[in-house]
Design an enzyme around this catalytic site. Structure first.
Site, PDB file in Angstrom:
ATOM      1  N   ASP A 149     -60.996  25.119  21.475  1.00  0.00           N
ATOM      2  CA  ASP A 149     -60.667  23.739  21.834  1.00  0.00           C
ATOM      3  C   ASP A 149     -61.558  22.794  21.053  1.00  0.00           C
ATOM      4  O   ASP A 149     -62.696  23.140  20.716  1.00  0.00           O
ATOM      5  CB  ASP A 149     -60.867  23.507  23.334  1.00  0.00           C
ATOM      6  CG  ASP A 149     -59.861  24.262  24.179  1.00  0.00           C
ATOM      7  OD1 ASP A 149     -58.727  24.452  23.717  1.00  0.00           O
ATOM      8  OD2 ASP A 149     -60.209  24.670  25.303  1.00  0.00           O
ATOM      9  N   ASP A 183     -52.520  22.999  23.706  1.00  0.00           N
ATOM     10  CA  ASP A 183     -52.602  22.389  25.035  1.00  0.00           C
ATOM     11  C   ASP A 183     -51.793  21.098  25.098  1.00  0.00           C
ATOM     12  O   ASP A 183     -51.110  20.823  26.085  1.00  0.00           O
ATOM     13  CB  ASP A 183     -54.061  22.073  25.386  1.00  0.00           C
ATOM     14  CG  ASP A 183     -54.917  23.316  25.528  1.00  0.00           C
ATOM     15  OD1 ASP A 183     -54.363  24.388  25.827  1.00  0.00           O
ATOM     16  OD2 ASP A 183     -56.141  23.215  25.323  1.00  0.00           O
TER      17      ASP A 183
END
Length: 210
Positions: A149, A183
């Site tokens: 991420d 995401d």
């Protein structure tokens, strides 16, 4: 080109674009940054490299068994959604519904690639950027990779006044989740799916009954 072929082509292009961009960004971050390194683009936008063991926005199950189970659940869900998309295309289902599901499954597969393979092909990212295909092997085993991420948008922050019940005196930051392209695709797809089911499907039914 008939409608079904157009839909298949659009689904393939959309899914491929998400996967390619997602993996390029992750590989660039993984091989050029170390964990917790922070690059400030603007005050409200940073590239902040973290890794997580589970679903979107860091949700996870504990331990090696939990990690493997989580990966297998994600794999099963992805296979089911692909099957559902194929079924909807065959039955000439609403393209809005098909495209929302495509965003969701492309995002799920993007993170699934990390979970399945990143432990095999990358060295650790602590204190130094990772090496792709290190001679000594990767940091983990199959199905035990960590999801990369990097996007961080701390749009604003404040300290709650002491008199506010439950939250008084606590620090609040919006938006403090750190996420990736996959995401984002999942989140957009879920919102699109909700809108489709709440409004577009109802409108379609009303038109069919007129």
């Amino acid at each position: 080109m008939n409608d079904k072929r157009k839909t298949i082509r659009t689904v393939a292009i959309l899914a491929a674009a998400i996967l390619i961009v997602d993996q390029i960004v992750k590989i660039l971050v993984k091989t050029n940054m170390y964990i917790a390194e922070d690059i400030r683009i603007f005050d409200w936008f940073r590239i902040h490299f973290i890794e997580n063991e589970g679903f979107a926005f860091g949700m996870a199950l504990g331990g090696t068994v939990g990690k493997i189970l989580l990966t297998l659940v994600r794999l099963a869900a992805s296979v089911f959604i692909v099957w559902l998309i194929a079924k909807l295309i065959r039955r000439s289902g609403r393209r809005s519904l098909i495209y929302s599901l495509t965003l969701i499954v492309a995002g799920a597969v993007g993170n699934l690639i990390d979970s399945c393979f990143y432990g095999l092909i990358f060295s650790e990212s602590y204190y130094t950027p990772a090496v792709l295909f290190p001679p000594e092997g990767g940091y983990g085993h199959f199905l035990q990779g960590r999801v990369v991420d990097m996007f961080y948008f701390p749009l604003f922050e404040l300290d709650w006044p002491q008199w506010i019940p439950f939250f008084g005196g606590q620090h609040f930051e919006f938006f403090n989740a750190i996420f990736n392209v996959a995401d984002a695709a999942i989140t957009i797809g879920v919102f699109w799916l909700i809108i489709d089911q709440l409004f577009l499907s109802t409108k379609k039914k009303e038109e069919a009954t007129e």
